[in-house]
Motif scaffolding. Structure first.
Motif, PDB file in Angstrom:
ATOM      1  N   ILE A   1      60.745   6.056  55.461  1.00 51.80           N
ATOM      2  CA  ILE A   1      60.216   7.368  55.807  1.00 51.80           C
ATOM      3  C   ILE A   1      58.926   7.611  55.031  1.00 51.80           C
ATOM      4  O   ILE A   1      57.900   8.017  55.589  1.00 51.80           O
ATOM      5  N   ILE A   2      58.980   7.299  53.770  1.00 51.69           N
ATOM      6  CA  ILE A   2      57.789   7.543  52.950  1.00 51.69           C
ATOM      7  C   ILE A   2      56.650   6.621  53.374  1.00 51.69           C
ATOM      8  O   ILE A   2      55.499   7.043  53.494  1.00 51.69           O
ATOM      9  N   ASP A   3      56.987   5.371  53.657  1.00 50.54           N
ATOM     10  CA  ASP A   3      55.968   4.415  54.120  1.00 50.54           C
ATOM     11  C   ASP A   3      55.293   4.908  55.386  1.00 50.54           C
ATOM     12  O   ASP A   3      54.074   4.895  55.511  1.00 50.54           O
ATOM     13  N   ILE A   4      56.141   5.288  56.320  1.00 49.51           N
ATOM     14  CA  ILE A   4      55.621   5.696  57.620  1.00 49.51           C
ATOM     15  C   ILE A   4      54.702   6.903  57.468  1.00 49.51           C
ATOM     16  O   ILE A   4      53.619   6.961  58.047  1.00 49.51           O
ATOM     17  N   CYS A   5      55.125   7.846  56.660  1.00 48.60           N
ATOM     18  CA  CYS A   5      54.340   9.067  56.528  1.00 48.60           C
ATOM     19  C   CYS A   5      53.052   8.829  55.754  1.00 48.60           C
ATOM     20  O   CYS A   5      52.011   9.388  56.074  1.00 48.60           O
ATOM     21  N   SER A   6      53.135   7.987  54.759  1.00 52.07           N
ATOM     22  CA  SER A   6      51.961   7.888  53.895  1.00 52.07           C
ATOM     23  C   SER A   6      51.006   6.795  54.350  1.00 52.07           C
ATOM     24  O   SER A   6      49.973   6.590  53.749  1.00 52.07           O
ATOM     25  N   GLN A   7      51.346   6.081  55.431  1.00 52.12           N
ATOM     26  CA  GLN A   7      50.513   4.928  55.783  1.00 52.12           C
ATOM     27  C   GLN A   7      49.079   5.340  56.108  1.00 52.12           C
ATOM     28  O   GLN A   7      48.811   6.415  56.602  1.00 52.12           O
ATOM     29  N   SER A   8      48.224   4.457  55.826  1.00 44.22           N
ATOM     30  CA  SER A   8      46.774   4.621  55.905  1.00 44.22           C
ATOM     31  C   SER A   8      46.321   6.046  55.603  1.00 44.22           C
ATOM     32  O   SER A   8      45.847   6.755  56.464  1.00 44.22           O
ATOM     33  N   ASN A   9      46.539   6.381  54.359  1.00 41.75           N
ATOM     34  CA  ASN A   9      46.025   7.656  53.864  1.00 41.75           C
ATOM     35  C   ASN A   9      46.561   8.862  54.633  1.00 41.75           C
ATOM     36  O   ASN A   9      45.816   9.775  54.964  1.00 41.75           O
ATOM     37  N   TYR A  10      47.839   8.863  54.902  1.00 42.66           N
ATOM     38  CA  TYR A  10      48.490   9.984  55.585  1.00 42.66           C
ATOM     39  C   TYR A  10      47.838  10.255  56.936  1.00 42.66           C
ATOM     40  O   TYR A  10      47.720  11.396  57.366  1.00 42.66           O
ATOM     41  N   GLN A  11      47.476   9.177  57.587  1.00 46.33           N
ATOM     42  CA  GLN A  11      46.716   9.296  58.821  1.00 46.33           C
ATOM     43  C   GLN A  11      47.451  10.117  59.876  1.00 46.33           C
ATOM     44  O   GLN A  11      46.841  10.864  60.622  1.00 46.33           O
ATOM     45  N   HIS A  12      48.770   9.958  59.923  1.00 46.11           N
ATOM     46  CA  HIS A  12      49.491  10.572  61.034  1.00 46.11           C
ATOM     47  C   HIS A  12      50.045  11.954  60.720  1.00 46.11           C
ATOM     48  O   HIS A  12      50.679  12.560  61.568  1.00 46.11           O
ATOM     49  N   ILE A  13      49.853  12.389  59.516  1.00 51.59           N
ATOM     50  CA  ILE A  13      50.452  13.675  59.173  1.00 51.59           C
ATOM     51  C   ILE A  13      49.495  14.794  59.572  1.00 51.59           C
ATOM     52  O   ILE A  13      48.338  14.806  59.173  1.00 51.59           O
ATOM     53  N   THR A  14      50.006  15.682  60.381  1.00 51.36           N
ATOM     54  CA  THR A  14      49.162  16.792  60.773  1.00 51.36           C
ATOM     55  C   THR A  14      49.529  18.041  59.994  1.00 51.36           C
ATOM     56  O   THR A  14      48.767  18.996  59.947  1.00 51.36           O
ATOM     57  N   ASN A  15      50.687  18.018  59.402  1.00 53.96           N
ATOM     58  CA  ASN A  15      51.155  19.212  58.728  1.00 53.96           C
ATOM     59  C   ASN A  15      51.797  18.821  57.394  1.00 53.96           C
ATOM     60  O   ASN A  15      52.921  18.331  57.362  1.00 53.96           O
ATOM     61  N   PHE A  16      51.060  19.048  56.354  1.00 56.11           N
ATOM     62  CA  PHE A  16      51.549  18.593  55.067  1.00 56.11           C
ATOM     63  C   PHE A  16      52.686  19.446  54.528  1.00 56.11           C
ATOM     64  O   PHE A  16      53.456  18.998  53.701  1.00 56.11           O
TER      65      PHE A  16
END
Lengths: 268, 1247
Positions: B436-451
């Protein structure tokens, strides 16, 4: 009867039909009293090789031309372990040096990992921490009471190793005739010798079962011829030991040589 | 007599044999254990007693342990007795039992000597027992192992194939470097044994020998290669095995075998061999993309045709590898990718779990380069996530990593979170957590739209029981809070809640790892205390007595951050002029801090007592109504910025700073010399830090800050100042009115019965929906404006990733790097990799000196000098290991260079034009053609090999320069190869010799295609013969040089009886065969048919090497043609330059600096004007012609080093100005130096 799984890349030679008790039953008809007695002693006795590989795919017909038997190319096999359903080691062969303590730990850990897996899951397992780390995989098969576990590195062909385990077990079956756990318990040296014809220094040497059996037979013959005069009585005694006679003569007198038969509490 | 023998054997048969031992142990153990376990319930392994593997009650049940331990120790005693007897059968029986005990975990190394005795038994039965025991318990540390050498050698040459076989099997398990060296030759002989049984074992064991004794690889390789075509399939497969394994470790050296393997692949029907070869190709293709192109077709055919799943699977795997290697250069292989993905999908959908597992495994490889094609199968992967098999779930998790996008991240993570709740077994749950952490933090939190959502996910994860990854969650919290400025307010509020409920997190001892999050929470609350709603409450939470039960390092952070909070509160209170409240806070601290002063952790204690004093002081000031808030908060002024983890390493060494120089002269202790630390950059770090000025002044800081900003502005990866695509979209004219929805955190989110993160999912969906609507509206309007009444835009979900605007203005601060950081990423190579030693070039022809050691009497000298056939000078075996190593190193370097030349020709030839010689399957005609564009595209990824060439101490900068240069050089070579293919093959060059090669490692530098250089110069010529020569010194013999003479027959006569004679001078003498006088000539060991050239070598002994000299000589020969034979002569003058006494020797900059400092070198310099050549080529020229190696190069200035055969050091500093070059030299001999410089001047003048 044994059949190679559908993904198998080599074919087993045709097997002779074998009369014998059904799998997973105890072996009442096993020759020799020792075997029967030892069964009572708490070891496993399910016939190993007679169990059909559990993959559902084995029933699938195999299309295409059959390929001649081949040999798996191997990268490195790190260790080969056989232990029973309770985690008791029946054979351990490490191709990398470990201390005895570490070896035991590895066996324990591997047993722990393997034993908690369901029957119908895949035969590959990652996560052995002690042996090798992330590059390595455990590839195992479970036959009756025994687990056969190969620890191999990432370059190994997974399906190839599964086939190799199958060949190993079938070879054992051929060499021991209806192999069961007790054969492995009492003849671990022979199992080692068979294994040495298949895997050498962590690399696969031979996978053609006929070839392996031929070499093993030849070596056994050589061994017998070496035993010669001395071998006959020894064989006789071991037969006697295995017979579990209630009364063993205390003294054997041959001419002027008198041989005292020691007390044999351990034979009981 | 016979009866006695019988008696002996009958006596023996009542000895306990293996079966009896096993039976005994079972009687003592299993019955008892079973009986007792039934009585007493649970059992655990007993650690206290010798019987390690037996089970006892939780507290060891002594009686049971005793029973077994006693029995076994009794058995061991018996065994010891048996080992003392003379009868070998008794001993063998004992050893056999020991082998069994070893399996049970007993150390049997004490019997090593007895095992060797049994190994040396004459009977196969016993021998086998001995070797088995040895293979189970011997290892490199076993000291008696060296006693086995002769025994094993004897067994290897035994007439019985089984003796040999058993020895080979045993040896494969315990081979040591010594054994490998001593037995390599014997084993190599066995590779051509008549029995395939022995051959295959010998071939296989060679791999082990190579590993332990890498020098054997080159001499043995030709024979190994032969075995690829052995008539016996077993031997053939063993050879394939060994070569594949070698190639897997160092693929580049085996590229030249590709044609051979290709032939095998297309001809072999043995699936196992095929699998192996296909796997090998997978390793080779990254090095040679053209190979991949060639492979695709046959592999695709195999995929279509084969029925064996294992083969299919390996083919797919290799095709994937090919595609990965081609992905940059070749645009269109979508058909192949589709085929692979299709086949893999079939595997994954199979009911066989094994195939499913493998399918997922291969899929994850495709994912790396072609994520799009895998993403289409998202449904399948998600389905596998629910599989009952853990291995499969783990593989599916791996795939998820590449499948997330902005759009589906929340959904996927939500699914994973439900898995986390359901998962049994901490391993799998931990794996989920890290994923979960890997997926979320990958390439500089690229995919997170809502921190905010992410923070709440992290907070939820802290509720996991018994996870090992508390530190991971903590690190994420810290990272997000530091790097995303907009989120700090929210993060702080969440963290303060976490601190408030710290008792939940840290309640049980089991959660020792999860309490790491408190570390993060405390730090975030302290550092960003200005965002806290109720700082006072948090302060009190942090000062609870319970806190002292936390681990020390967390307490320390608590203490430190309590003060930060305190400072914030003081400031707040003083601004509100609430002196009363301020004093109350101070009082609280004074009361509560002493509990930390008593902490067992030193760090916490020290900080607490410091701070307690500070607070007490503040209290005094407060009592006097002095405003203190300003000063207290000044303690924590300034902002902390994230720093990249490798930043420290990448700080370039400032000019003029010598890290190797002593700060204080070392004590003249002999010890310090012995354990001289290796100069690795990290080790020098502390010293480095010390030398820095403690504080840079304000101006300097400001200047640097400005520079950094500038740099960041230019850096495309610096998100802060460069607008992201979304923002650009927003900034575009006409769309900037789209509101970025800010979630107001004061709005309570507490919907009962729902975990926090789910609410965010909902909110996020709503937000996106609104956004979409709005966009649609806009679009619609636009369209309507354009073409009224036309087709309406559907409001289906067609949004792509880029359309989603992040909820917050995400300001992901990138990690800072030091200014002028050097971009090198090669710091992860393991210098201890055993396979590195096998990185040996195999294409170079064998030199005479490369022989496997043959068994000889102890005192004979091994001829390891580069002697030639005609010279039989015996020299003492140099025993110094250092020299040997050096020689080896040099050899390798030489090999590398040589390889490029030869392999380049062969392989290119194969890859570009010819079809494999014997392909049974007709290949499509297209196979033979190579698109013209490909060669140009070959700038082969040489990363790997370079990494290996690198030595630890080498300068990264130099490395950078080498990179492009080598590639270019390669291309150049290839071009040459191409040209030559229509003509006849180029003639083989003269065999290479030491020192002839350009140094590659910190050696010559190449940039542009160099003009062909040859060190051979013309000696003499007439109508019959042309002589060219080159002089080389060798480091092994300090007064000898080897003259290599190439003799070319230019006439139509047959030249024979050639003899070379030289008029010796006092200083230089030709080494003649023993027993010949100084006037005798030395015969040339070959004859020359017309038009043929060959090389002969002659050794000269030189007394003084500081000056150049000339020797007169004559070559006499008989020229024979149809008309008869004539006796001819050719005079020549051999010129020994001072350069020829120099031997290319690598030197590291630290050693070089030391040498220069030592002060006992004399100096001299020359200057040459009018040079137009590039500095790169210039250096290459000096390296090549004058046998120097580059130590270090900075811009147009380089330091170089060489060594004479008599050990003079020659150091050069070469500087290039406009059109001129100056060379400053330092050398232990001034005459030598001035002569070398003179010669160099001549060379340079020609440039």
């Amino acid at each position: 009867m044994l059949r190679a799984p559908a993904w198998s890349c080599f074919r087993f030679p045709p097997r002779r039909p074998r009369p014998g008790p059904a799998l997973s039953k105890p072996c009442p008809a096993a020759p020799g009293g020792a075997r029967a007695r030892a069964c009572a002693g708490g070891g496993g006795w399910g016939r190993i090789a007679s169990e059909i590989p559990r993959r559902g795919s084995c029933a699938r017909p195999r299309p295409g031309p059959q390929l001649p038997p081949g040999r798996p190319g191997s990268a490195m096999i790190k260790a080969i372990l056989i232990f029973n359903n309770h985690g008791k080691p029946r054979l351990s062969k490490f191709y990398q040096p470990y201390s005895e303590d570490t070896q035991q730990q590895i066996i324990r850990e591997t047993f722990h990992l393997v034993s908690k897996r369901d029957e119908n899951v895949c035969n590959f397992l990652e996560g052995g921490l002690l042996i090798g780390g992330s590059d390595n995989k455990l590839i195992y098969r479970h036959y009756a009471t025994l687990y056969f576990v190969f620890c191999v590195d990432s370059s190994e062909s997974e399906l190839g190793i599964l086939d190799l385990i199958q060949v190993f077990v079938e070879t054992l079956d051929k060499c021991f005739e209806n192999v069961c756990e007790l054969d492995l318990i009492f003849h671990v040296d022979k199992v080692h010798n068979i294994l040495a014809e298949m895997v050498m220094g962590g690399m696969v040497l031979e996978t053609n079962m006929n070839e392996i059996v031929t070499q093993i037979d030849a070596q056994n013959k050589l061994e017998k011829s070496e035993a010669g005069l001395a071998g006959a009585p020894a064989r006789a005694v071991s037969a006697v030991k295995n017979m579990n006679l209630p009364e063993i003569p205390r003294n054997i007198n041959i001419g002027d040589i008198s041989i005292k038969v020691p007390n044999l509490p351990s034979f009981k | 007599m016979a009866l006695k023998m019988v008696k002996g054997s009958i006596d023996r048969m009542f000895d306990k044999n293996l079966q009896d031992l096993v039976r005994g142990i079972r009687n003592h153990k299993e019955d008892e254990i079973l009986r007792l376990s039934r009585m007493e319930g649970l059992w655990r392994p007993c650690r206290e007693h010798a019987c390690r593997r037996h089970f006892s009650n939780s507290i060891c049940s002594l009686p049971l342990c005793h029973i077994l331990a006693k029995y076994i120790s009794q058995c061991i005693d018996e065994i010891k007795q048996e080992l003392k007897q003379d009868n070998i059968a008794v001993k063998a029986n004992a050893v056999c039992k020991l082998t069994y005990l070893q399996m049970l975990g007993y150390d049997i190394s004490w019997a090593a000597f007895n095992i060797i005795e049994v190994m040396s038994a004459s009977k196969f039965t016993f021998k086998r027992i001995g070797y088995l025991a040895a293979s189970q318990c011997f290892h490199e540390g076993t000291d008696v192992i060296m006693l086995t050498t002769n025994q094993i050698r004897k067994d290897l040459s035994s007439p019985s194939q089984y003796d040999t076989g058993v020895a080979l099997t045993g040896l494969s398990c315990f081979v040591t470097p010594d054994l490998a060296r001593d037995l390599a030759n014997d084993i190599m002989t066995l590779m051509s044994h008549t029995k395939p049984y022995i051959r295959k074992k010998a071939v296989l064991i060679m791999y082990k020998v190579f590993l332990k004794y890498p020098e054997s690889l080159r001499p043995a390789f030709p024979r190994l290669k032969e075995k690829l075509e052995d008539p016996d399939p077993g031997v053939q497969s063993a050879a394939v095995n060994v070569i594949c394994e070698l190639a897997r470790r160092n693929p580049k050296n085996y590229l030249s075998l590709a044609p051979l393997f290709f032939k095998l692949m297309t001809s072999s029907t043995n699936n196992w061999v095929l699998i192996k070869i296909i796997k090998l190709f997978g390793a080779l293709t990254p090095l040679e993309p053209r190979l991949g192109k060639k492979l695709i077709e046959p592999l695709t055919n195999l995929i279509h045709s084969t029925s064996a799943m294992s083969l299919l699977y390996e083919c797919v795997n290799t095709v994937i590898a090919v595609l990965i290697s081609l992905s940059s250069g070749m645009p269109n292989h979508s058909a192949s990718i589709q085929l692979c993905v299709q086949k893999l999908r079939i595997l994954i959908e199979d009911s066989d779990q094994n195939l499913k597992y493998l399918g997922l495994l291969a899929m994850s490889k495709i994912l790396r380069t072609h994520p799009k094609s895998v993403q289409a199968h998202k449904d399948l992967v998600l389905q596998c996530l629910d599989d009952k098999d853990e291995s499969i779930r783990l593989r599916a998790l791996d795939l998820l990593y590449g499948m997330v996008s902005k759009k589906n991240l929340m959904e996927i993570v939500k699914k994973l979170m439900t898995h986390v709740d359901k998962a049994e077994g901490t391993t799998y749950r931990d794996e989920l957590l890290t994923k979960i952490i890997d997926i979320c933090s990958q390439s500089n939190y690229q995919h997170i739209t809502n921190f905010e959502w992410y923070i709440s996910i992290l907070v939820e994860l802290t509720r996991l029981e018994g996870t090992r990854h508390g530190h991971l969650i903590a690190a994420q919290m810290l990272d997000v809070a530091i790097r995303v400025k907009a989120i700090r307010r929210f993060a702080v509020s969440q963290m303060s809640t976490l601190l408030d409920s710290a008792h939940l997190v840290a309640s049980s001892t089991q959660r020792s790892s999860i309490c790491e999050v408190l570390y993060a929470a405390a730090w975030i609350c302290g550092e960003f205390s200005e965002h806290l709603q109720e700082p006072q409450q948090t302060l009190e939470a942090m000062l609870r007595p319970k806190v002292t039960t936390l681990p020390g390092h967390i307490q320390a952070v608590y203490v430190q951050n309590v003060v930060k909070l305190y400072a914030a509160i003081l400031q707040q209170k003083e601004q509100a002029a609430d002196a009363q409240a301020a004093q109350e806070v101070t009082q609280l601290l004074v009361e509560r801090l002493p509990q930390f002063v008593q902490s067992a952790d030193l760090e916490a204690q020290e900080r607490a007592s410091c701070i307690l004093q500070l607070v007490k002081h503040v209290q005094k000031l407060q009592a006097r109504d002095v405003p203190v808030a300003e000063e207290v908060s000044a303690l924590f002024a300034g902002e902390l910025n994230p720093v990249a983890p490798k930043a420290q390493k990448k700080v370039p060494v400032p000019e003029g700073l010598d890290l190797d120089a002593w700060i204080n002269e070392p004590l003249s202790d002999s010890e310090s010399e012995d354990e001289k630390p290796k100069a690795i950059f990290h080790d020098e770090e502390p010293r480095h830090a010390k030398q820095r000025p403690p504080e840079a002044d304000e101006q300097e800081l400001a200047r640097r800050r400005e520079a950094r900003k500038q740099e960041q502005a230019n850096n495309p990866f610096y998100i802060k100042s460069s607008p992201s695509p979304q923002k650009r979209y927003q900034d575009a004219p006409g769309v900037d009115h789209i509101p970025v929805v800010q979630i107001d955190l004061s709005v309570p989110l507490k919907v009962p019965g729902m975990p926090m993160s789910d609410q965010y999912v909902k909110l996020e969906e709503e937000r996106r929906h609104r956004q979409r609507l709005e966009k649609d509206k806009r679009k619609r309007k636009k369209r309507e404006r354009e073409r009224r009444g036309a087709r309406r835009h559907t409001s289906l979900h067609t949004e792509s990733d880029e359309d989603i605007t992040p909820a917050q203005r995400v300001d992901i601060v990138t990690e800072e790097m030091p200014e002028n950081a050097l971009p090198s990423d090669e710091d992860d190579k393991d210098p201890n990799d055993p396979y590195r030693a096998l990185d040996i070039d195999l294409d170079k022809p064998l030199a005479d000196s490369e022989k496997l050691p043959v068994q000889k009497h102890r005192d004979t000298e091994t001829s390891k000098s580069p002697e030639r056939q005609d010279v039989t000078v015996v020299e003492k075996k140099s025993k110094k290991p250092k020299r040997k190593e050096k020689k080896q190193k040099e050899k390798e370097r030489e090999k590398k260079k040589k390889k490029e030349a030869e392999k380049g020709v062969d392989l290119d030839f194969w890859l570009s034009t010819t079809p494999p010689a014997a392909t049974p399957a007709p290949l499509p005609p297209g196979f033979l053609q190579e698109e013209p564009g490909v060669n140009a595209a070959v700038t082969a990824p040489k990363e790997e090999r370079r990494g290996e060439e690198q030595d630890a101490g080498e300068d990264a900068e130099q490395d950078l320069e080498k990179k492009p240069s080598e590639q270019k050089k390669k291309k150049h070579k290839k071009d040459k190869g191409e040209r030559s293919k229509d003509k006849k093959r180029p003639k083989k060059r003269a065999p290479p010799r030491e020192g002839d090669a350009e140094p590659v490692q910190n050696g010559a530098l190449r940039e542009e295609p160099l003009p062909p250089m040859s060190s051979y110069s013309l000696l003499a010529e007439n109508s019959y013969i042309k002589m060219t020569y080159d002089v080389q010194g060798s480091l092994q013999k300090d007064s000898q040089v080897t003259v290599s003479m190439v003799l070319e027959n230019q006439s139509s006569s047959f030249l024979k009886n050639m003899e070379l004679n030289v008029l010796d001078s006092l200083n230089a003498r030709l080494a003649r065969p023993e027993g010949s006088s100084v006037h005798d000539g030395v015969p040339v060991p070959f004859q020359l048919p017309p038009g043929i050239s060959n090389e002969a070598q002659f050794v000269f002994t030189i007394q003084s090497i500081v000056t150049a000299q000339k020797l007169k000589g004559t070559l006499s020969f008989i020229a024979k043609n149809d008309e008869g034979s004539t006796h001819e002569k050719l005079d020549f003058k051999l010129h020994f330059t001072c350069t020829s006494y120099l031997v290319t020797t690598p030197c590291y900059s630290d050693a070089f600096a030391k040498l220069l400092e030592s002060g006992d070198l004399s100096m001299s310099s020359v200057k040459v004007d009018g040079i137009s050549m590039s500095f790169q080529n210039l250096l290459a020229k000096i390296c090549f012609h004058h046998h120097f190696s580059v130590v270090e190069r900075v811009d147009s200035c380089a330091s170089m080093y060489s060594r004479s055969i008599q050990g003079h050091h020659v150091c050069l500093l070469v500087k290039k100005g406009e059109k001129s070059v100056s060379v400053d030299g330092k050398c232990s001999d001034s005459t030598l130096l001035s002569n070398v410089l003179e010669e160099m001047k001549e060379t340079l003048a020609k440039c």
